[in-house]
Design a protein around this motif. Structure first.
Motif, mmCIF file in Angstrom:
data_model
loop_
_atom_site.group_PDB
_atom_site.id
_atom_site.type_symbol
_atom_site.label_atom_id
_atom_site.label_comp_id
_atom_site.label_asym_id
_atom_site.label_seq_id
_atom_site.Cartn_x
_atom_site.Cartn_y
_atom_site.Cartn_z
ATOM 1 N N LEU A 140 0.853 -1.184 0.000
ATOM 2 C CA LEU A 140 0.000 0.000 0.000
ATOM 3 C C LEU A 140 0.885 1.228 0.000
ATOM 4 C CD1 LEU A 140 -2.750 -0.978 2.521
ATOM 5 C CD2 LEU A 140 -3.127 -0.195 0.201
ATOM 6 N N LEU A 141 0.749 2.029 -1.032
ATOM 7 C CA LEU A 141 1.580 3.218 -1.148
ATOM 8 C C LEU A 141 0.692 4.404 -0.816
ATOM 9 C CD1 LEU A 141 3.122 2.059 -4.527
ATOM 10 C CD2 LEU A 141 4.007 1.631 -2.243
ATOM 11 N N GLY A 142 0.723 4.815 0.447
ATOM 12 C CA GLY A 142 -0.275 5.779 0.887
ATOM 13 C C GLY A 142 0.241 7.169 1.168
ATOM 14 N N ILE A 184 -5.459 1.625 6.678
ATOM 15 C CA ILE A 184 -5.442 0.385 5.905
ATOM 16 C C ILE A 184 -4.106 -0.331 5.968
ATOM 17 C CG2 ILE A 184 -7.224 1.089 4.323
ATOM 18 C CD1 ILE A 184 -5.171 1.938 2.376
ATOM 19 N N ARG A 185 -3.100 0.339 6.509
ATOM 20 C CA ARG A 185 -1.762 -0.220 6.412
ATOM 21 C C ARG A 185 -1.620 -1.565 7.130
ATOM 22 N NH1 ARG A 185 3.037 3.427 5.119
ATOM 23 N NH2 ARG A 185 1.361 4.895 4.810
ATOM 24 N N PHE A 236 -6.392 27.976 11.165
ATOM 25 C CA PHE A 236 -6.254 26.664 11.814
ATOM 26 C C PHE A 236 -5.435 25.647 11.018
ATOM 27 C CE2 PHE A 236 -10.691 27.542 13.737
ATOM 28 C CZ PHE A 236 -10.127 28.238 14.781
ATOM 29 N N ARG A 275 -5.503 15.958 7.505
ATOM 30 C CA ARG A 275 -5.649 14.770 6.675
ATOM 31 C C ARG A 275 -5.787 13.589 7.629
ATOM 32 N NH1 ARG A 275 -6.748 14.765 1.222
ATOM 33 N NH2 ARG A 275 -6.566 12.605 0.673
ATOM 34 N N ALA A 276 -6.894 12.895 7.594
ATOM 35 C CA ALA A 276 -7.148 11.825 8.566
ATOM 36 C C ALA A 276 -6.439 10.533 8.169
ATOM 37 C CB ALA A 276 -8.641 11.586 8.683
ATOM 38 N N PRO A 277 -6.185 9.662 9.156
ATOM 39 C CA PRO A 277 -5.531 8.387 8.829
ATOM 40 C C PRO A 277 -6.429 7.510 7.964
ATOM 41 C CG PRO A 277 -6.318 8.373 11.107
ATOM 42 C CD PRO A 277 -6.502 9.773 10.590
ATOM 43 N N THR A 278 -5.799 6.663 7.134
ATOM 44 C CA THR A 278 -6.582 5.772 6.277
ATOM 45 C C THR A 278 -6.801 4.413 6.940
ATOM 46 O OG1 THR A 278 -4.593 4.991 5.177
ATOM 47 C CG2 THR A 278 -5.746 6.830 4.172
ATOM 48 N N ARG A 316 1.506 9.467 -0.730
ATOM 49 C CA ARG A 316 1.153 10.501 -1.690
ATOM 50 C C ARG A 316 -0.094 11.265 -1.259
ATOM 51 N NH1 ARG A 316 2.573 10.542 -7.210
ATOM 52 N NH2 ARG A 316 1.628 12.404 -8.064
ATOM 53 N N GLY A 317 -1.028 10.522 -0.669
ATOM 54 C CA GLY A 317 -2.280 11.129 -0.238
ATOM 55 C C GLY A 317 -2.078 12.236 0.781
ATOM 56 N N ARG A 318 -0.971 12.192 1.491
ATOM 57 C CA ARG A 318 -0.725 13.205 2.508
ATOM 58 C C ARG A 318 0.123 14.367 1.989
ATOM 59 N NH1 ARG A 318 -1.865 11.512 7.705
ATOM 60 N NH2 ARG A 318 -2.699 9.424 7.698
ATOM 61 N N GLU A 370 -5.251 22.798 7.681
ATOM 62 C CA GLU A 370 -6.146 21.709 7.292
ATOM 63 C C GLU A 370 -5.584 20.377 7.737
ATOM 64 O OE1 GLU A 370 -8.318 21.775 3.556
ATOM 65 O OE2 GLU A 370 -7.354 23.685 3.120
ATOM 66 N N SER A 394 -1.208 11.792 -10.570
ATOM 67 C CA SER A 394 -0.744 10.590 -9.886
ATOM 68 C C SER A 394 -0.648 9.422 -10.850
ATOM 69 C CB SER A 394 -1.694 10.210 -8.760
ATOM 70 O OG SER A 394 -1.811 11.276 -7.863
ATOM 71 N N VAL A 419 -1.428 2.408 -5.025
ATOM 72 C CA VAL A 419 -1.290 3.802 -4.622
ATOM 73 C C VAL A 419 -2.656 4.209 -4.104
ATOM 74 C CG1 VAL A 419 -0.739 6.138 -5.366
ATOM 75 C CG2 VAL A 419 0.414 4.201 -6.427
ATOM 76 N N TYR A 420 -2.775 4.374 -2.786
ATOM 77 C CA TYR A 420 -4.059 4.762 -2.216
ATOM 78 C C TYR A 420 -4.004 6.218 -1.804
ATOM 79 C CZ TYR A 420 -8.226 5.148 0.557
ATOM 80 O OH TYR A 420 -9.441 5.579 1.039
ATOM 81 N N GLU A 421 -4.795 7.016 -2.450
ATOM 82 C CA GLU A 421 -4.698 8.460 -2.247
ATOM 83 C C GLU A 421 -5.758 9.010 -1.336
ATOM 84 O OE1 GLU A 421 -2.648 11.172 -4.481
ATOM 85 O OE2 GLU A 421 -3.557 10.371 -6.301
ATOM 86 N N ASP A 455 -5.220 6.706 14.850
ATOM 87 C CA ASP A 455 -4.662 5.693 13.951
ATOM 88 C C ASP A 455 -5.091 4.301 14.390
ATOM 89 O OD1 ASP A 455 -3.438 7.599 12.471
ATOM 90 O OD2 ASP A 455 -1.441 7.316 13.289
ATOM 91 N N PRO A 508 -7.581 20.548 11.811
ATOM 92 C CA PRO A 508 -6.950 19.566 12.699
ATOM 93 C C PRO A 508 -7.772 19.372 13.981
ATOM 94 C CG PRO A 508 -5.353 21.216 11.977
ATOM 95 C CD PRO A 508 -6.706 21.704 11.560
#
Lengths: 326, 660
Positions: A102-104, B493-494, B484, B488-491, A106-108, B486, B573, B559-561, B369, B136
């Motif tokens: 999983l290459l994640g 999935i790792r 404030f 980015r929340a955790p995914t 980039r999303g950040r 912006e 991408s 590639v999970y964006e 997480d 955040p």
């Protein structure tokens, strides 16, 4: 899109113009394991080997979850603002069971869509958390095309050493309130970084404590480069300018102390050695005179990839004959 | 005994424009609905105006666009706010929409003191599941705290926060996880309020009493009854022990509910009606933990947007339950049941253990997480059980044979189509509104807002001033974004994997698929690499996360964006990463706008050879249109077999590679 246009040989000029489609195609080529494509990849690397290396290669490493990608995002913004060409190489671990990854990261990363920024994610594949062969090659390609390269690796021990084999400047990112620091100090990881960044430093008390701990850990040694310890926050953009300046200062230091060229020559030797090992094994490396032999070879002839490939093919033929006769 | 009063009956609705939604609300009220539940569109939820580039295709899709007080006034035209009970599903921009609501009431001549309703205002589940967060954690919690302290003082009957376990269940939470993580969210919120120092002891107890919950109710409705009893007991103990609230009334567990939409099926959609009824029983049967407000999904939600008639059918279910059956006539029918008590105890114990675990991390924010990973793991397990048939879903993985349905023939006549002209109408209205307002007042109001944001003063008065001055949603959002930052929340999935727990036919199929992925990699010269992303503003990432995890476990490089990507980001991408396939997930209904834009962009970049597959709630007519535009495959909720979807994706990538 027809097959003919896609198979068009890569033009170095397109790469040097930073056409991202051409760069992507070149990296695809470097990743391609089919023999005829490997041949083309080697030819491409040989063509590039004689060109200058304008890029400052910066490695950003640290444990998972410390905010490396967000930090890189901030650095990308600054480099893009300054009109620099940016290459980003992000490495994520591969699953041992499935081989998938999983290459994640980039999303950040926020990548301004029209700025000259090229971001490529790699799976670590067989290199636990470290840089795969393909990622190494990609950096060696991008060095000729970019002004700055940011490499992100997850710091789990192995990769810190890997990153030192390829980066001019290594930034170790840690966060306050974690036991990581002590682990790092114990594991000798603190040898590697040129700059330490304590991220998520919005909580000032904890951050100050962490900075003090790291500084104490570093103060034991004398180096020509006094390694800075910075409290930053990628989320609120706190002190990122200072980090950016420290990275630039280290680059300046490397150049004025005349160690940059030495460092890079060593890196090149290391890389070729590992490629020789990959293609020819220990015997092959010995036949070429080991690291010293490679060093001499590279000084005389920087574009050696084609030659190595031919040599490998030769050895394979010998091997075939032997097995055939047996 | 005296018959209990029925709950507030609502229908979650809103679409196209304030004008169209106002008509719908008035229609619903005329049918006996007793409260309103406003669905906002995604740009409004994420603090963008309708004419912002990222709003393209999203305006009026999943809810109503509200850009300024003119929209809010139109939304409630002819609806006296003094007598209404309005629930607003709004989170990151909750303070702003509440400010607009208050200002609208003032313009209707209504004293805000008497307003009744709810702002959802739970940012944590946005990070974990729903995806419409902006800022955040720290400033987000502060905004929530500001709305609580403001309403306690000025709008005492308002529910400033609906702590949501609903979306946690949709993200995969088990009943135990649902209870535990919702309680942890409530703790984070109340701790922030207490630390703000804005309230005295008595006021703080009032604030605790104003916290309500928004829960989910699934098909295992007996377990759901027990879940709610456990929830209620834990809340009572928590508010007593942690916050020292002595008045039992202020410790009461109050909640609204939307029953589960996740398990509504696209196959034989009429089966969803009995599902909805049974799920409604789970939150109404037990008097002591009966819901205060209910909204039911429509039978055809897995197909697309429900029509007014579909929503009416769901309202009628509520009315039959409340007015025809005898459920409101008894004391709690479960009191004294050993079986119910044992199950309740079991959930309670496990949930509290999980709360303590999160507290050891340092609370819900520090544990984001961890929690996200737990949810994705639970969801992966659920998908696995459905795939193996261990969990039966009638009409989907068992009893699939069916006579032709007179209700649904497969075309899009059984769903509502949002008029594409609505976006243009909304933007024209917005621009006209901007042109006629007093710019000096706007500038001053925004400066005051910025100052409040920086200084830490309560954000509500400055926001109400902005509302009256004619500030837009986008301007309010942008001002606070600048202060404030912006998030980015955790995914999550790792660390999750489907492979290790797999046995039986699915494991065998997955193993075979892996071998095939390796062979394809040999043909391609490098590992099969796919891009999975969600274009647009839709934050429901559960489906995309599952696909990403399964692709990884099938041996692909993924590639999970994540969420909220512009078409440009996806195209960049796809190019930079050298992927062999692009997979897009869209649940907001904006697929006809976003997908063709991405296809065109890929072609412009010389990447037209990369196949694109799309998953989401996509009616068949639209799917056909997408395929004609060049999409290789369209997957909808009826495609539940993961290995089949993946294998199909490999087919697509392989075919393209062979022809390259």
């Amino acid at each position: 899109m027809t097959a003919t246009t896609r198979r068009r040989p890569l033009e170095i000029s397109a790469l040097l113009r930073f056409e991202r489609q051409a760069i992507a195609a070149a990296v695809n080529l470097l990743e391609d394991r089919r023999p005829e494509r490997q041949e083309q990849a080697r030819a491409l690397l040989d063509e590039l080997a004689v060109l200058p290396v304008p890029a400052h290669v910066v490695g950003i490493t640290g444990p998972p979850g410390v905010g490396k990608s967000s930090l890189i995002s901030r650095l990308i913004a600054r480099a893009a603002q300054a009109g620099k060409r940016v290459g980003v190489v992000a490495v994520d671990p591969s699953s041992k069971v499935s081989g998938g990854a999983l290459l994640g990261d980039r999303g950040r990363m926020h990548v301004p869509p029209h700025a000259p920024v090229f971001v490529r994610s790699f799976a670590a594949r067989d290199r636990l958390g470290g840089l795969s062969r393909e990622a190494f090659s990609a950096v060696f390609l991008l060095r000729h095309l970019c002004d700055v390269i940011l490499i992100e690796t997850v710091g789990v021990g192995q990769s810190e050493t890997d990153i030192a084999h390829i980066a001019d400047t290594v930034v170790l990112v840690v966060q306050p309130f974690s036991g990581d620091l002590l682990q790092f100090i114990k594991a000798g990881v603190m040898e590697v970084p040129d700059i330490l960044a304590v991220n998520k430093a919005d909580d000032t008390t904890l951050a100050r404590k962490a900075v003090a701990e790291v500084t104490a850990a570093l103060s034991l040694e004398r180096r020509s480069w006094a390694r800075p310890v910075l409290a930053v926050s990628a989320t609120t953009d706190l002190h990122i300018d200072a980090l950016d300046a420290a990275i630039a200062a280290h680059y300046h230091h490397l150049r004025t102390a005349h160690v940059l060229d030495t460092r890079r020559a060593e890196q090149m030797v290391e890389w070729v050695v590992s490629e020789v090992m990959y293609e020819l094994g220990r015997v092959g490396l010995a036949a070429l005179g080991g690291s010293t032999g490679i060093h001499t070879l590279l000084e005389r002839q920087p574009a050696t990839w084609g030659a190595l490939r031919r040599l490998a093919a030769l050895v394979q033929r010998v091997e075939y004959r032997v097995t055939g006769e047996l | 005994m005296k018959k209990d009063a029925p709950w507030v009956m609502r229908t979650y609705s809103g679409h196209s424009t304030a004008r169209a939604s106002n008509e719908l609300y008035r229609l619903n009220l005329s049918k006996g609905q007793t409260g309103l539940s406003v669905a906002f569109d995604l740009p409004t939820q994420t603090g963008y105006d309708s004419d912002h580039p990222i709003a393209r295709g999203e305006v009026g899709k999943v809810g109503v666009p509200v850009c300024h007080i003119g929209d809010m006034e139109m939304l409630f035209a002819g609806i006296p706010l003094g007598q209404m009970n309005t629930s607003m599903t709004i989170n990151a921009t909750a303070a702003w929409l509440l400010a607009l609501y208050i200002a609208t009431a003032e313009r209707q001549g209504v004293d805000p003191k008497g307003l009744q309703g709810t702002t959802q205002n739970d940012i944590i589940k946005e990070y974990l599941s729903r995806g419409t967060y902006i800022f955040p954690p720290e400033p987000s919690l502060r905004l929530i705290s500001d709305t609580i302290t403001y309403t306690v003082a000025h709008i005492p009957k308002w529910n400033p926060v609906n702590v949501c376990s609903y979306h946690l269940q949709e993200a995969g939470a088990t009943p135990v996880q649902e209870v535990a993580y919702a309680l942890c969210s409530a703790i984070a919120i109340l701790d922030t309020v207490r630390a703000s120092g804005q309230l005295g002891e008595a006021e703080f107890a009032e604030a605790v009493g104003r916290i309500s919950f928004f829960v989910n109710s699934g098909i295992r409705f007996i377990e759901e009854v027990c879940k709610l009893r456990a929830f209620s007991q834990l809340w009572d103990e928590l508010t007593r022990d942690r916050y020292g609230v002595t008045d039992p009334k202020l410790r009461r567990f109050r909640y609204g509910v939307q029953v589960n939409s996740l398990n509504l099926t696209e196959a034989q959609p009429e089966n969803n009606i009995p599902r909805i009824v049974l799920e409604a029983l789970g939150v109404t049967l037990s008097k002591n933990v009966r819901c205060r407000a209910m909204q039911l999904p429509a039978w055809n939600e897995a197909l697309g947007l429900p029509r007014p008639w579909d929503q009416q059918w769901s309202l009628r279910i509520q009315q039959i339950l409340a007015y025809e059956t005898d459920i409101l006539e008894y004391e709690d029918i479960f009191d004294g049941s050993r079986v119910i008590e044992a199950k309740t105890d079991e959930i309670k114990r496990a949930a509290w253990a999980e709360v303590e675990r999160v507290m050891e991390f340092g609370g819900v924010i520090a544990a984001l997480d961890y929690i996200k990973e737990q949810l994705v793991a639970s969801h992966t397990e659920r998908v696995r059980r459905i795939n193996t048939g261990e969990q039966i879903i009638v009409g989907v993985n068992k009893f699939t044979e069916t006579a032709p349905s007179p209700l649904y023939t497969g075309d899009s006549s059984a769903i509502l189509k949002v008029d594409e002209a609505a976006e243009r109408e909304q933007i024209a209205r917005l621009r006209a509104f901007r042109a006629q307002r007093n710019q000096a007042e706007v500038t001053a109001a925004l400066a005051a807002l910025r100052e409040a944001a920086v200084s830490g003063a309560n954000i509500m008065p400055a926001s109400i001033r902005c509302a009256h001055a004619g500030v837009t949603t986008g301007e309010w959002g942008q001002t606070l974004r600048e202060v404030f930052g912006e998030f980015r929340a955790p995914t999550g999935i790792r660390g999750v994997t489907v492979a290790s727990r797999n046995e039986g036919p699915v494991a065998t199929q997955l193993e075979a698929l892996r071998a095939r992925v390796r062979r394809v990699a040999d043909t391609l010269g490098r590992p099969l690499k796919v891009l999975i992303g969600k274009p647009g503003l839709d934050g429901h990432s559960n489906g995309a996360e599952q696909i990403a995890v399964w692709c990884r476990d099938a041996g692909m490089e993924v590639v999970y964006e994540g969420i909220r990507l512009t078409p440009e980001q996806i195209i960049n991408s796809a190019r930079d990463e050298g992927v062999h396939l692009v997979g897009l997930s869209i649940l907001s209904g904006s697929h006809l706008r976003l997908v063709p834009e991405i296809l065109a962009g890929l072609r412009d970049e010389g990447l037209g050879h990369i196949p694109v597959v799309v998953g989401g709630i996509i009616p068949e007519d639209d799917a056909e249109q997408l395929r004609r535009a060049g999409v290789a495959r369209v997957y909808t909720p009826k495609d539940f077999e993961m290995v089949r979807i993946l294998s199909d994706m490999v087919d697509v990538a392989e075919t393209v590679a062979e022809h390259a």
